[in-house]
Design a protein around this motif. Structure first.
Motif, PDB file in Angstrom:
ATOM      1  N   GLN A 153     -50.122  31.963 -39.537  1.00  0.00           N
ATOM      2  CA  GLN A 153     -49.096  31.229 -38.501  1.00  0.00           C
ATOM      3  C   GLN A 153     -49.545  31.204 -37.170  1.00  0.00           C
ATOM      4  O   GLN A 153     -50.266  32.144 -36.651  1.00  0.00           O
ATOM      5  N   THR A 154     -49.276  30.105 -36.336  1.00  0.00           N
ATOM      6  CA  THR A 154     -49.697  29.799 -35.178  1.00  0.00           C
ATOM      7  C   THR A 154     -48.652  30.765 -34.238  1.00  0.00           C
ATOM      8  O   THR A 154     -47.319  31.322 -34.739  1.00  0.00           O
ATOM      9  N   ILE A 155     -48.800  31.062 -32.918  1.00  0.00           N
ATOM     10  CA  ILE A 155     -47.943  31.983 -32.125  1.00  0.00           C
ATOM     11  C   ILE A 155     -46.627  31.110 -32.069  1.00  0.00           C
ATOM     12  O   ILE A 155     -45.614  31.559 -32.175  1.00  0.00           O
ATOM     13  N   GLU A 156     -46.698  29.611 -31.766  1.00  0.00           N
ATOM     14  CA  GLU A 156     -45.344  29.042 -31.892  1.00  0.00           C
ATOM     15  C   GLU A 156     -44.656  29.022 -32.882  1.00  0.00           C
ATOM     16  O   GLU A 156     -43.436  29.054 -33.127  1.00  0.00           O
ATOM     17  N   GLU A 157     -45.192  28.917 -34.250  1.00  0.00           N
ATOM     18  CA  GLU A 157     -44.318  29.022 -35.609  1.00  0.00           C
ATOM     19  C   GLU A 157     -43.799  30.349 -35.572  1.00  0.00           C
ATOM     20  O   GLU A 157     -42.706  30.707 -36.029  1.00  0.00           O
ATOM     21  N   MET A 158     -44.640  31.548 -34.944  1.00  0.00           N
ATOM     22  CA  MET A 158     -44.033  32.900 -35.306  1.00  0.00           C
ATOM     23  C   MET A 158     -42.617  33.110 -34.169  1.00  0.00           C
ATOM     24  O   MET A 158     -41.706  33.679 -34.374  1.00  0.00           O
ATOM     25  N   LEU A 159     -42.946  32.466 -32.854  1.00  0.00           N
ATOM     26  CA  LEU A 159     -41.866  32.332 -31.951  1.00  0.00           C
ATOM     27  C   LEU A 159     -40.648  31.644 -32.395  1.00  0.00           C
ATOM     28  O   LEU A 159     -39.433  32.055 -32.394  1.00  0.00           O
ATOM     29  N   ALA A 160     -40.968  30.390 -33.180  1.00  0.00           N
ATOM     30  CA  ALA A 160     -39.771  29.305 -33.591  1.00  0.00           C
ATOM     31  C   ALA A 160     -39.070  30.435 -34.827  1.00  0.00           C
ATOM     32  O   ALA A 160     -37.745  30.420 -34.986  1.00  0.00           O
ATOM     33  N   GLU A 161     -39.835  31.056 -35.654  1.00  0.00           N
ATOM     34  CA  GLU A 161     -39.242  31.813 -36.741  1.00  0.00           C
ATOM     35  C   GLU A 161     -38.306  32.819 -36.083  1.00  0.00           C
ATOM     36  O   GLU A 161     -37.125  33.251 -36.509  1.00  0.00           O
ATOM     37  N   ASN A 162     -38.738  33.617 -35.093  1.00  0.00           N
ATOM     38  CA  ASN A 162     -38.061  34.550 -34.287  1.00  0.00           C
ATOM     39  C   ASN A 162     -37.032  34.143 -33.776  1.00  0.00           C
ATOM     40  O   ASN A 162     -35.850  34.756 -33.669  1.00  0.00           O
ATOM     41  N   LEU A 163     -36.946  32.809 -33.163  1.00  0.00           N
ATOM     42  CA  LEU A 163     -35.819  32.422 -32.598  1.00  0.00           C
ATOM     43  C   LEU A 163     -34.671  32.126 -33.539  1.00  0.00           C
ATOM     44  O   LEU A 163     -33.579  32.206 -33.055  1.00  0.00           O
ATOM     45  N   GLU A 164     -35.165  31.481 -34.877  1.00  0.00           N
ATOM     46  CA  GLU A 164     -34.152  31.179 -35.892  1.00  0.00           C
ATOM     47  C   GLU A 164     -33.624  32.491 -36.010  1.00  0.00           C
ATOM     48  O   GLU A 164     -31.938  32.530 -36.166  1.00  0.00           O
ATOM     49  N   VAL A 165     -34.064  33.666 -36.166  1.00  0.00           N
ATOM     50  CA  VAL A 165     -33.415  34.930 -36.600  1.00  0.00           C
ATOM     51  C   VAL A 165     -32.757  35.466 -35.484  1.00  0.00           C
ATOM     52  O   VAL A 165     -31.477  35.911 -35.887  1.00  0.00           O
ATOM     53  N   GLU A 166     -32.978  35.289 -34.369  1.00  0.00           N
ATOM     54  CA  GLU A 166     -32.179  35.619 -33.080  1.00  0.00           C
ATOM     55  C   GLU A 166     -30.864  35.104 -33.050  1.00  0.00           C
ATOM     56  O   GLU A 166     -29.814  35.443 -32.943  1.00  0.00           O
ATOM     57  N   LYS A 167     -30.939  33.725 -33.177  1.00  0.00           N
ATOM     58  CA  LYS A 167     -29.791  32.779 -33.262  1.00  0.00           C
ATOM     59  C   LYS A 167     -28.878  33.124 -34.486  1.00  0.00           C
ATOM     60  O   LYS A 167     -27.630  33.084 -34.452  1.00  0.00           O
TER      61      LYS A 167
END
Length: 85
Positions: free
Chosen positions: A19-33
């Motif tokens: 995973q790229t950092i962007e993909e990890m952050l996007a995944e984390n964003l979805e979980v936070e939402k």
């Protein structure tokens, strides 16, 4: 004594893979939402219980800050809808 026996088995560690950092952050964003949406739903359940309502409101503020930070990191102002199951 809790009456149990400790396990000596080593649990499998799941690695995120390539995973790229962007993909990890996007995944984390979805979980936070998703978490934010769950807390907002819980707020309706504690009507009449002021201490619990205040506690959940504080958690909502923290989760909102996490979402805002992740959106900044991703350079995204677009709102990604949370998936609540």
């Amino acid at each position: 004594a809790l009456g149990g026996h400790p396990s000596v088995n080593i649990q499998r560690i799941v690695e995120p893979g390539d995973q790229t950092i962007e993909e990890m952050l996007a995944e984390n964003l979805e979980v936070e939402k998703h978490h934010l949406a769950m807390y907002e739903e819980q707020l309706n359940l504690v009507e009449g219980n002021t201490p619990l309502r205040i506690m959940i409101e504080n958690i909502i503020v923290e989760e909102s800050e996490h979402v805002e930070e992740l959106e900044k990191y991703l350079g995204s102002s677009t709102k990604v809808p949370a998936k609540v199951k």
